[in-house]
Design an enzyme around this catalytic site. Structure first.
Site, PDB file in Angstrom:
ATOM      1  CG  ASP A 183     -10.167   2.277  -3.001  1.00 57.82           C
ATOM      2  OD1 ASP A 183     -10.309   2.533  -1.797  1.00 57.82           O
ATOM      3  OD2 ASP A 183     -10.221   1.108  -3.469  1.00 57.82           O
ATOM      4  CG  HIS A 196      -1.898  -7.725   5.855  1.00 54.94           C
ATOM      5  ND1 HIS A 196      -3.236  -7.955   5.639  1.00 54.94           N
ATOM      6  CD2 HIS A 196      -1.811  -6.445   6.302  1.00 54.94           C
ATOM      7  CE1 HIS A 196      -3.925  -6.888   5.946  1.00 54.94           C
ATOM      8  NE2 HIS A 196      -3.084  -5.942   6.347  1.00 54.94           N
ATOM      9  CG  ASP A 200       2.119  -4.102   4.522  1.00 60.36           C
ATOM     10  OD1 ASP A 200       0.909  -3.835   4.382  1.00 60.36           O
ATOM     11  OD2 ASP A 200       2.633  -4.386   5.614  1.00 60.36           O
ATOM     12  CD  GLU A 227      -8.492   0.009   0.077  1.00 67.02           C
ATOM     13  OE1 GLU A 227      -8.348   0.437   1.236  1.00 67.02           O
ATOM     14  OE2 GLU A 227      -9.596  -0.225  -0.430  1.00 67.02           O
TER      15      GLU A 227
END
Ligand SMILES: Nc1nc2c(ncn2[C@@H]2O[C@H](COP(=O)(O)OP(=O)(O)OP(=O)(O)O)[C@@H](O)[C@H]2O)c(=O)[nH]1
Length: 306
Positions: A183, A196, A200, A227
């Site tokens: 994570d 965002h 990405d 994620e």
């Protein structure tokens, strides 16, 4: 992107592998003479042996005799179709049987085609080529359904399927199997800071880095969601998995992706690791618990299930 996945079952036609199953070695020899120059030919002289070869070598196509002592071709084909690990391998029956009812039985068993003995070399070559092409296209479609659109690594659906099949393989070979859940730390803050789209891009870089870190052909990296990533490590115990987790932490740190609001100033990951030789263990849950611990203990680290 598909090439990048390095799927073992997506070989080009010239590299295709064909398993020929016949209790009479002379019949295998005849087919070998027709197809041996173009394809890699594997052989089995009984139904059970054919299934073993399929599981071990995953041929692209099976040419199967119908009448065999002990376990006939129809039964063998049905067993293959009922086994998710090898169900996608197409079976063509090669047989001297003439009756319509006998031919029907071949279709009912799950065959994709039917070739009469004595074999006509040109018919055999063309049918094999046609079915290998169809198989390759089907493999491609299947693999596309298993790819995460953003990162290009496998998706969660494929992870579930792969883990299931690899647990079965490791159980059969009495080998350990490990998984890691990975994570990205403080990724919400990263998105909030950079937006965002930049988020990405970071996900793509991390996915590629994790994929490059896992080096054995059977290792698999998938996006688990958001994620979070997951890694399946067949024939790997907790020491081996911990070693790889440590390497992944370093590899992500070496990417040096700026993350001003994280304590290290760079994007980092936390990893939960679990390995087992008890094949009924819920590995995903165990690894998830360890991921939780890694987060609790300060992130940018891995924890291994005892
Ligand atoms: N850019 C981008 N962000 C995503 C995507 N999927 C999930 N996220 C973001 O990932 C973040 C995950 O946040 P949290 O679950 O709070 O976790 P975190 O901020 O990484 O904190 P810790 O895991 O505790 O270190 C959320 O902001 C999601 O919006 C995606 O496809 N693209």
């Amino acid at each position: 992107m598909i090439n990048d996945l390095n799927l073992s079952h997506m070989q080009s036609l010239p590299n295709a592998t064909i398993l020929v199953v016949d209790d009479q070695p002379i019949n295998i020899q005849v087919i070998y003479q027709i197809l041996g120059e173009q394809y890699q030919i594997l052989m089995a002289t009984s139904g059970p042996e054919a299934i073993n070869v399929c599981k071990k070598s995953m041929p692209d196509l099976v040419l199967m005799d119908v009448v065999m002592p002990e376990q006939d071709g129809l039964t063998t084909c049905k067993l293959m179709k009922a086994d998710s690990e090898i169900a996608n391998i197409p079976v063509i029956f090669v047989t001297g049987l003439q009756q319509q009812s006998e031919e029907n039985a071949c279709w009912d068993a799950g065959a994709v085609d039917f070739i009469q003995k004595p074999v006509n070399p040109s018919t055999l070559q063309n049918r094999v080529k046609a079915h290998l092409t169809l198989k390759r296209q089907a493999d491609l479609l299947r693999s596309m359904a298993y790819v995460d659109g953003l990162t290009g690594v496998y998706n969660r659906r494929y992870f579930e399927k792969y883990l299931h099949s690899q647990v079965a393989v490791c159980k059969r070979l009495q080998q350990p199997i490990a998984i890691m859940i990975i994570d990205i730390d403080h990724f919400k803050q990263y998105n909030d800071h950079f937006g965002h789209l930049v988020g990405d891009d970071a996900l793509k870089l991390v996915a590629q880095c994790l994929k490059n870190s896992s080096q054995r052909p059977a290792d698999l990296v998938a996006r688990y969601g958001g994620e979070e990533f997951v890694c399946v490590l067949p024939n790997t115990d907790s020491t081996g998995a911990a070693h790889l987790a440590a390497q992944m932490l370093v590899a992500i740190s070496d990417l040096a992706i700026e993350h001003p609001t994280s304590t290290t100033g760079k994007v980092s990951i936390s990893i939960g690791v679990a390995a087992t030789t008890n094949y009924t263990t819920n590995l995903t849950q165990l690894a998830d618990e360890q991921l939780y611990l890694a987060k609790q203990q300060g992130r940018n680290r891995y924890c291994v299930a005892p």
